[in-house]
Design a protein around this motif. Structure first.
Motif, PDB file in Angstrom:
ATOM      1  N   ALA C 329       0.844  -1.201   0.000  1.00 19.33           N
ATOM      2  CA  ALA C 329       0.000   0.000   0.000  1.00 19.33           C
ATOM      3  C   ALA C 329       0.875   1.246   0.000  1.00 19.33           C
ATOM      4  CB  ALA C 329      -0.910  -0.012   1.226  1.00 19.33           C
ATOM      5  N   LEU C 330       1.897   1.234   0.854  1.00 19.53           N
ATOM      6  CA  LEU C 330       2.779   2.390   0.936  1.00 19.53           C
ATOM      7  C   LEU C 330       3.612   2.518  -0.343  1.00 19.53           C
ATOM      8  CD1 LEU C 330       3.943   4.756   2.470  1.00 19.53           C
ATOM      9  CD2 LEU C 330       5.469   3.188   3.690  1.00 19.53           C
ATOM     10  N   ALA C 331       4.049   1.368  -0.886  1.00 19.09           N
ATOM     11  CA  ALA C 331       4.829   1.390  -2.126  1.00 19.09           C
ATOM     12  C   ALA C 331       4.019   2.022  -3.250  1.00 19.09           C
ATOM     13  CB  ALA C 331       5.268  -0.019  -2.506  1.00 19.09           C
ATOM     14  N   ILE C 332       2.743   1.636  -3.335  1.00 21.19           N
ATOM     15  CA  ILE C 332       1.881   2.198  -4.379  1.00 21.19           C
ATOM     16  C   ILE C 332       1.689   3.697  -4.148  1.00 21.19           C
ATOM     17  CG2 ILE C 332      -0.506   2.224  -5.232  1.00 21.19           C
ATOM     18  CD1 ILE C 332      -0.483  -0.860  -4.855  1.00 21.19           C
ATOM     19  N   ALA C 333       1.473   4.065  -2.883  1.00 24.24           N
ATOM     20  CA  ALA C 333       1.264   5.486  -2.577  1.00 24.24           C
ATOM     21  C   ALA C 333       2.484   6.309  -2.974  1.00 24.24           C
ATOM     22  CB  ALA C 333       0.958   5.659  -1.092  1.00 24.24           C
ATOM     23  N   PHE C 334       3.661   5.786  -2.676  1.00 26.89           N
ATOM     24  CA  PHE C 334       4.867   6.543  -3.007  1.00 26.89           C
ATOM     25  C   PHE C 334       5.051   6.623  -4.519  1.00 26.89           C
ATOM     26  CE2 PHE C 334       9.516   6.780  -3.780  1.00 26.89           C
ATOM     27  CZ  PHE C 334       9.700   8.064  -3.299  1.00 26.89           C
ATOM     28  N   LEU C 335       4.806   5.516  -5.183  1.00 27.79           N
ATOM     29  CA  LEU C 335       4.975   5.503  -6.632  1.00 27.79           C
ATOM     30  C   LEU C 335       3.985   6.473  -7.289  1.00 27.79           C
ATOM     31  CD1 LEU C 335       6.781   4.283  -8.639  1.00 27.79           C
ATOM     32  CD2 LEU C 335       5.343   2.261  -8.778  1.00 27.79           C
ATOM     33  N   ARG C 336       2.782   6.554  -6.747  1.00 28.76           N
ATOM     34  CA  ARG C 336       1.809   7.510  -7.286  1.00 28.76           C
ATOM     35  C   ARG C 336       2.299   8.942  -7.074  1.00 28.76           C
ATOM     36  NH1 ARG C 336      -3.004   5.305  -8.633  1.00 28.76           N
ATOM     37  NH2 ARG C 336      -4.037   7.318  -8.613  1.00 28.76           N
ATOM     38  N   PHE C 337       2.933   9.141  -5.929  1.00 27.65           N
ATOM     39  CA  PHE C 337       3.402  10.484  -5.605  1.00 27.65           C
ATOM     40  C   PHE C 337       4.453  10.967  -6.598  1.00 27.65           C
ATOM     41  CE2 PHE C 337       6.005  13.522  -3.161  1.00 27.65           C
ATOM     42  CZ  PHE C 337       5.006  14.405  -2.777  1.00 27.65           C
ATOM     43  N   VAL C 338       5.214  10.016  -7.179  1.00 30.96           N
ATOM     44  CA  VAL C 338       6.259  10.374  -8.135  1.00 30.96           C
ATOM     45  C   VAL C 338       5.663  11.089  -9.358  1.00 30.96           C
ATOM     46  CG1 VAL C 338       7.931   9.372  -9.756  1.00 30.96           C
ATOM     47  CG2 VAL C 338       7.870   8.595  -7.391  1.00 30.96           C
ATOM     48  N   PHE C 339       4.388  10.820  -9.640  1.00 31.97           N
ATOM     49  CA  PHE C 339       3.784  11.410 -10.840  1.00 31.97           C
ATOM     50  C   PHE C 339       2.967  12.663 -10.536  1.00 31.97           C
ATOM     51  CE2 PHE C 339       4.770   7.042 -11.614  1.00 31.97           C
ATOM     52  CZ  PHE C 339       5.479   7.153 -12.788  1.00 31.97           C
ATOM     53  N   THR C 340       3.059  13.128  -9.299  1.00 28.74           N
ATOM     54  CA  THR C 340       2.403  14.394  -8.986  1.00 28.74           C
ATOM     55  C   THR C 340       3.256  15.534  -9.527  1.00 28.74           C
ATOM     56  OG1 THR C 340       3.543  14.552  -6.883  1.00 28.74           O
ATOM     57  CG2 THR C 340       1.382  13.501  -6.864  1.00 28.74           C
ATOM     58  N   ARG C 341       2.655  16.678  -9.671  1.00 30.35           N
ATOM     59  CA  ARG C 341       3.374  17.834 -10.173  1.00 30.35           C
ATOM     60  C   ARG C 341       4.557  18.166  -9.263  1.00 30.35           C
ATOM     61  NH1 ARG C 341       1.974  22.093 -13.543  1.00 30.35           N
ATOM     62  NH2 ARG C 341       1.042  20.425 -14.740  1.00 30.35           N
ATOM     63  N   ALA C 342       4.337  18.025  -7.942  1.00 30.85           N
ATOM     64  CA  ALA C 342       5.401  18.353  -6.987  1.00 30.85           C
ATOM     65  C   ALA C 342       6.655  17.538  -7.289  1.00 30.85           C
ATOM     66  CB  ALA C 342       4.916  18.081  -5.567  1.00 30.85           C
ATOM     67  N   SER C 343       6.490  16.207  -7.461  1.00 34.63           N
ATOM     68  CA  SER C 343       7.646  15.352  -7.714  1.00 34.63           C
ATOM     69  C   SER C 343       8.220  15.583  -9.095  1.00 34.63           C
ATOM     70  CB  SER C 343       7.260  13.880  -7.590  1.00 34.63           C
ATOM     71  OG  SER C 343       6.775  13.612  -6.328  1.00 34.63           O
ATOM     72  N   GLN C 344       7.335  15.666 -10.073  1.00 33.41           N
ATOM     73  CA  GLN C 344       7.824  15.823 -11.450  1.00 33.41           C
ATOM     74  C   GLN C 344       8.642  17.106 -11.602  1.00 33.41           C
ATOM     75  OE1 GLN C 344       7.012  13.760 -14.679  1.00 33.41           O
ATOM     76  NE2 GLN C 344       7.340  12.392 -12.954  1.00 33.41           N
ATOM     77  N   THR C 345       8.291  18.139 -10.845  1.00 30.22           N
ATOM     78  CA  THR C 345       9.074  19.372 -10.883  1.00 30.22           C
ATOM     79  C   THR C 345      10.483  19.123 -10.371  1.00 30.22           C
ATOM     80  OG1 THR C 345       7.010  20.471 -10.317  1.00 30.22           O
ATOM     81  CG2 THR C 345       8.996  21.810 -10.237  1.00 30.22           C
ATOM     82  N   ILE C 346      10.570  18.358  -9.282  1.00 33.30           N
ATOM     83  CA  ILE C 346      11.899  18.076  -8.720  1.00 33.30           C
ATOM     84  C   ILE C 346      12.688  17.204  -9.690  1.00 33.30           C
ATOM     85  CG2 ILE C 346      13.121  16.969  -6.810  1.00 33.30           C
ATOM     86  CD1 ILE C 346      10.603  17.609  -5.081  1.00 33.30           C
ATOM     87  N   ILE C 347      12.019  16.190 -10.255  1.00 31.13           N
ATOM     88  CA  ILE C 347      12.690  15.252 -11.148  1.00 31.13           C
ATOM     89  C   ILE C 347      13.154  15.939 -12.428  1.00 31.13           C
ATOM     90  CG2 ILE C 347      12.275  13.231 -12.624  1.00 31.13           C
ATOM     91  CD1 ILE C 347      10.492  12.183 -10.279  1.00 31.13           C
ATOM     92  N   ALA C 348      12.379  16.919 -12.883  1.00 30.47           N
ATOM     93  CA  ALA C 348      12.700  17.590 -14.144  1.00 30.47           C
ATOM     94  C   ALA C 348      14.085  18.221 -14.126  1.00 30.47           C
ATOM     95  CB  ALA C 348      11.654  18.659 -14.440  1.00 30.47           C
ATOM     96  N   SER C 349      14.578  18.512 -12.915  1.00 28.46           N
ATOM     97  CA  SER C 349      15.878  19.169 -12.855  1.00 28.46           C
ATOM     98  C   SER C 349      17.018  18.245 -13.270  1.00 28.46           C
ATOM     99  CB  SER C 349      16.137  19.696 -11.440  1.00 28.46           C
ATOM    100  OG  SER C 349      16.245  18.605 -10.558  1.00 28.46           O
ATOM    101  N   THR C 350      16.793  16.936 -13.283  1.00 28.22           N
ATOM    102  CA  THR C 350      17.863  16.020 -13.696  1.00 28.22           C
ATOM    103  C   THR C 350      17.503  15.236 -14.956  1.00 28.22           C
ATOM    104  OG1 THR C 350      17.060  14.134 -12.452  1.00 28.22           O
ATOM    105  CG2 THR C 350      18.495  15.649 -11.289  1.00 28.22           C
ATOM    106  N   GLY C 351      16.430  15.608 -15.614  1.00 22.91           N
ATOM    107  CA  GLY C 351      16.002  14.882 -16.798  1.00 22.91           C
ATOM    108  C   GLY C 351      14.657  15.435 -17.192  1.00 22.91           C
ATOM    109  N   MET C 352      13.935  14.741 -18.059  1.00 22.65           N
ATOM    110  CA  MET C 352      12.637  15.268 -18.462  1.00 22.65           C
ATOM    111  C   MET C 352      11.529  14.592 -17.686  1.00 22.65           C
ATOM    112  SD  MET C 352      12.623  15.949 -22.457  1.00 22.65           S
ATOM    113  CE  MET C 352      12.939  14.291 -22.978  1.00 22.65           C
ATOM    114  N   PRO C 353      10.468  15.341 -17.345  1.00 27.27           N
ATOM    115  CA  PRO C 353       9.313  14.722 -16.708  1.00 27.27           C
ATOM    116  C   PRO C 353       8.577  13.838 -17.721  1.00 27.27           C
ATOM    117  CG  PRO C 353       8.853  17.010 -17.216  1.00 27.27           C
ATOM    118  CD  PRO C 353      10.284  16.775 -17.553  1.00 27.27           C
TER     119      PRO C 353
END
Lengths: 292, 291, 435
Positions: C329-353
């Motif tokens: 349940a927690l793994a799924i929740a975290f993985l879903r969080f990766v695709f939120t705007r908040a995470s994608q903004t952070i990730i974009a700094s090292t590659g493309m969202p």
């Protein structure tokens, strides 16, 4: 000429003729070789040390030998990007415990295999030596499974316990040393009715102190410098050893080489200190032999 | 040589003394049997292993990369073992005649590379061997053509140089210990008999060092057969520096073919075993434990 | 805006194969926050607690910090949870992962590239189609395909891409200006490229360099060359197209003399940022490094056109949930969080969202372009519209090894037996594909 070289090179008793003579061709050759070897070893270290004070910009574009601007940035990164101080303590604990414990266990075993006769001794020795031939890659997964079953993963004990049983190399090395120790000593001890335990602790342990310090040093370096072990058995950044921790600067595509170089030099400092501390003991230890 | 006899009372001591290494041996052999059994399976570390007999070994026989790794490993053994022991003995003999501070410093410096991690040294030498690195800068400085140290034809030699550079100091340290252990009386007696330095070296020093030399040959050969760290960092293209252990590692952990890797390990163990048995058999012809 | 709409249309067309009810959740262009985009998230987020382990390899500088930031944001939004992050160097990542798999103690979430094609079917990865059904249509489709594997007659999603990386031709704009070369238009040809390289080559600098795979895919594609067929069944490394491409590259070194032999380039000093090479095929993972360049101006150049239109090497880095996971349940929740705007903004700094509306968001593109490369938009367009990569064949590392071995043998010699070396390498690639 060469005979002079050998003459001056081999262990000569003090002799007035020899000590008076200065700068023979043999001496010059011998000293030249010593100096060349010295330079060949020292220069790469000095060169790396200088390079580690370069700015990243200097590093990529630098053409000269000396940095245009000396900087501590690389060293700062080593201590701020990863918890290097903590890692150094982890490394000291793991390498210290594993090497001292392991060499002690090896010494006891080596004594048994060198000086106590029992049935199957030769076989036991070959079984010990055979382990040196097994490629570590084969052992990795079964070992990991055992450590996992013992709940030791991500603790320093996963790296320490396997070494406390002694190592084949150390057992072999110490046995070779004990074989060359003349046997008059323990013959006398047996006459006195000593148990083999007290023979080991009273007679042999002091005599192999030198080789043991050498081994402790070597094993300390081995454990300190181990890369794969900590990376496999430890998970959290806080538990890492310095050598493994430096891998955090190695990316799949981009590696921060100047930082890595600075980090490698930081990792060398503790081993150098340990080596310097023990150096005197090694020298003394090695000079003591059974008959002196 | 007389030995401690083993009356009943000491049996318990033998058991106590050999207890830790016996546990270790149990652990290693249990793991080795588990690991090596996989050589007869197609285990990929995920699905359960299937017994396939000697199929892996047949594939290895026809595997050009295996033969490249064997040839590279043998070159490393044949080049680095004699060079390290020769250089180590030379350094030890020369260091042994120095005194005081000089002696301390020399011993420290020669041994020093052994105390550094293979990764750190490999990295350092990567800079030295680099196209515009220290070696080529030096060559250019004296007006010579630069060399592709890490190029296809040279990488293996460059790896050998690194191994020798790192290892000879350790060997000289062991030899220095061996030299110190030779009783001075032998030389005094020889001197009185009128033996010259050559004769003393060949009749006293070398024979007295044979147990040390034997030990060093065994250990450095096994070490060279298992060369991995250096080629892990300095990696020549087109398998020019591929060693057997590196190939085992690659098959097991990047290609997930543990069965094949275990079969390769069987072959490596056999090679090392054969070499060691030959060395042990030959020992009686040249190694003397007592003079 | 036009190209964006066209893209979305394409993506919707492709995803017709998915269960139709999913399409109703497609809310691209709404411009809302991540939570409104994926309504399921808020509901699921309430119930999770406990600890999971998450391990990934280190792609380059910035990766560790990026994940620490994503995790901190997640833990702040989900009190009572803890994500234990275990970064591992690339060279040891697979060793460690396999060891953990073998003892059934793999981390709950792991990073990977294309392994799900085999690992998913073998039961090492949790199927994700169901728990992530509402998310899938918002993610770039070509990248999703990499982690799909056929099972029970359908396609199952065994991993999700968290970012894209890709290749471009990078140009030293300062050198180009000095040589009197204008910024090339999108229709410049490989002959123009060679001419420019000649003018850029001088005593201190090479016009270009021959890199080997995978970042030379853009150039290879203009010759119509691929190392394997698109379905990864057949090696085509010695096809007439690939042979022509290799000979063209060899000519760059020995005929036109505008590129160094690879063995004469430093392995530690990055050729482009050190100023040694003026036009250099490289990739987006170098952005963090290139952005620190101070001594010259740089940008992405359009890929020159040959007999074919150029493609763009683009591939995902993925995340999957292992079957060893003890807190799914927690793994799924975290993985879903990766695709939120908040995470994608952070990730974009090292590659493309990878979430489409954010990937193509014009203010985002403008922001990236401001810190460089200025022509970032060209790269995004290329990666999304004509992205391609042989990175997705299961034996990718072996294929790449054979290609780069062949390069070492060919490009460092003045007159090598090109056909023979390519035939040999091709046979080995075929062997890898068959195994």
């Amino acid at each position: 000429m060469t005979s002079k070289l050998i003459q001056s090179a081999t262990h000569m008793p003090p002799d007035s003729n020899q000590t008076v003579r200065k700068f023979s061709l043999g001496d010059i050759t011998a000293n030249t070789i010593l100096v060349v070897l010295f330079v060949v070893i020292v220069v790469p270290f000095i060169w790396s040390a200088i390079a580690s004070f370069q700015t990243p910009l200097d590093f990529v574009s630098g053409k000269g030998f000396l940095p245009s601007e000396w900087t501590l940035t690389n060293y700062e990164k080593v201590f701020t990007d990863i918890p290097m101080t903590r890692m150094i303590f982890n490394g000291l604990f793991i390498a210290g415990t594993a090497s001292i414990g392991g060499v002690f266990a090896s010494a006891i075993a080596a004594f048994c295999l060198a000086k106590v006769s029992f049935k199957g001794r030769a076989l036991y020795l070959s079984i010990v030596i055979l382990t040196m031939m097994i490629p570590p890659a084969v052992l990795l997964i079964p070992f990991y499974t055992i450590m996992y079953a013992l709940s030791l993963i991500d603790t320093p004990w996963a790296l320490i316990l396997p070494h406390l049983t002694g190592s084949a190399f150390a057992i072999f090395f110490l046995r070779q040393h004990m074989l060359t120790i003349p046997h008059e000593l323990h013959d006398a001890a047996i006459m006195d009715g000593c148990s083999i335990a007290s023979i080991f602790f009273r007679i042999y342990l002091p005599l192999v102190k030198g080789p043991m310090s050498v081994l402790i040093i070597i094993n300390f370096m081995l454990h300190w410098n181990d890369l794969l072990g900590p990376l496999i058995y430890l998970n959290s950044v806080e538990q890492m050893t310095p050598t493994a921790g430096l891998s955090f600067f190695r990316g799949q595509f981009a590696t921060e080489y100047p930082v890595l170089l600075a980090g490698s030099l930081v990792c060398i400092v503790p081993t150098t200190i340990v080596f310097l501390l023990f150096n005197r003991q090694i020298r003394h230890g090695l000079l003591i032999t059974g008959l002196k | 040589m007389s030995q401690i006899k083993s009356p009943k009372a000491t049996v318990i001591w033998i058991l106590v003394f050999l207890f830790p290494p016996t546990i270790g041996l149990g652990l290693v052999y249990y793991s080795a049997v588990q690991g090596l059994t996989m050589g007869f399976t197609n285990w990929n570390m995920i699905s359960s292993p299937k017994w396939i007999g000697f199929k892996n070994f047949g594939q290895i026989w026809n595997d050009y990369r295996f033969w490249a790794s064997v040839s590279n490993t043998l070159v490393i053994v044949l080049v680095t073992v004699p060079a390290q022991i020769g250089l180590g003995l030379l350094a030890a003999v020369l260091v042994h005649r120095t005194k005081g501070k000089t002696s301390t410093i020399l011993r420290f410096v020669y041994f020093y590379p052994t105390t550094c991690s293979v990764v750190a040294l490999g990295l350092m030498w990567l800079f030295i061997y680099d196209a515009g690195g220290l070696l080529n800068q030096g060559l250019e400085f004296v007006g010579l053509e630069s060399v592709r140290w890490l190029g296809y034809g040279n990488a293996l030699l460059s790896v050998c140089i690194l191994i020798i550079w790192t290892g000879f100091g350790y060997i000289s340290l062991i030899y220095v210990a061996g030299l110190a252990a030779i009783p001075e009386q032998y030389y005094e007696a020889a001197h009185l008999d009128g033996a010259n330095s050559w004769q003393q070296f060949f009749n006293i020093t070398l024979p007295m060092l044979t147990p040390t030399t034997f030990f060093l040959i065994i250990v450095t050969t096994i070490g060279a057969m298992q060369t991995f760290g250096q080629v892990y960092i300095i990696n020549g293209r087109a398998d020019s520096t591929l060693t057997i252990v590196q190939y085992i590692y690659e098959k097991a952990f990047t290609q997930f073919n543990m069965g094949y890797a275990a079969a390769l390990s069987w072959i490596l163990i056999s090679f090392i075993l054969i070499l060691t048995v030959i060395q042990v058999r030959l020992q009686r012809y040249w190694v003397s434990y007592d003079i | 805006m036009k190209s964006k709409n066209k893209l979305i249309k394409n993506l919707s067309n492709i995803s017709k194969t998915r269960r139709s009810f999913l399409r109703s959740t497609l809310a691209i262009g709404a411009g809302g926050t991540a939570l409104s985009l994926f309504p399921g998230l808020a509901a699921r987020a309430e119930n999770v607690s406990g600890t999971i382990r998450y391990s990934n390899w280190i792609g380059g500088p910035g990766d560790i910090e990026m994940w620490e930031n994503v995790i901190a944001a997640f833990e702040a939004a989900h009190p009572g949870t803890k994500i234990e992050y275990e970064p591992v160097a690339w060279t040891e990542y697979w060793t460690k992962l396999n060891t953990q798999f073998a003892s059934r103690s793999a981390p709950d979430i792991i990073g990977f590239q294309m392994q799900s094609r085999t690992w998913g079917v073998e039961g090492r990865f949790e199927p994700l189609s169901e728990p992530f059904a509402d998310l899938l249509d918002g993610i770039v489709d070509s990248q999703l395909k990499v982690t799909q594997a056929p099972i029970n007659g359908g396609m199952e999603q065994y991993g999700l891409p968290f970012r894209m990386v890709g290749a471009s031709l990078f140009g030293n704009i300062s050198s180009m200006k000095a040589a009197g070369i204008d910024y090339p238009s999108e229709d410049w040809t490989i002959d123009d490229f060679v001419a420019a390289a000649k003018r850029l080559t001088n005593a201190d600098q090479w016009g270009t360099a021959v890199t080997g795979g995978p970042v030379d895919l853009n150039q290879a594609s203009t010759f119509g060359a691929r190392p394997t067929t698109l379905d990864y069944s057949t090696a085509t490394f010695n096809s007439p197209e690939y042979t022509e491409f290799i000979k063209w590259q060899h000519d760059l070194i020995y005929k036109h003399k505008v590129a160094p032999a690879p063995a004469d380039l430093s392995t530690q000093k990055e050729p482009f940022s050190s100023g040694a090479v003026a036009m250099f095929p490289s990739a987006s993972w170098m952005y963090p490094g290139y952005r620190e360049i101070e001594s010259f101006e740089w940008d992405i150049l359009p890929d020159p056109i040959g007999s074919h239109e150029p493609k763009t090497y683009a591939g995902p880095d993925n995340l999957g949930i292992t079957t060893d996971s003890k807190n799914k349940a927690l793994a799924i929740a975290f993985l879903r969080f990766v695709f939120t705007r908040a995470s994608q903004t952070i990730i974009a700094s090292t590659g493309m969202p990878v979430v489409i509306d954010y990937l193509l968001d014009e203010s985002r593109i403008a922001k990236e372009a401001a810190s460089g490369p200025a022509n970032y938009g060209y790269f995004v367009k290329g990666a999304v519209e004509r992205g391609e990569g042989y990175a997705f064949a299961p034996p990718f590392f072996e294929i790449l090894g054979h290609i780069n071995d062949a390069y070492a043998l060919i490009m460092n010699e003045e007159s090598p037996d090109i056909d023979g070396i390519l035939a040999n390498a091709n046979a080995r690639i075929q062997q890898a594909l068959d195994a």
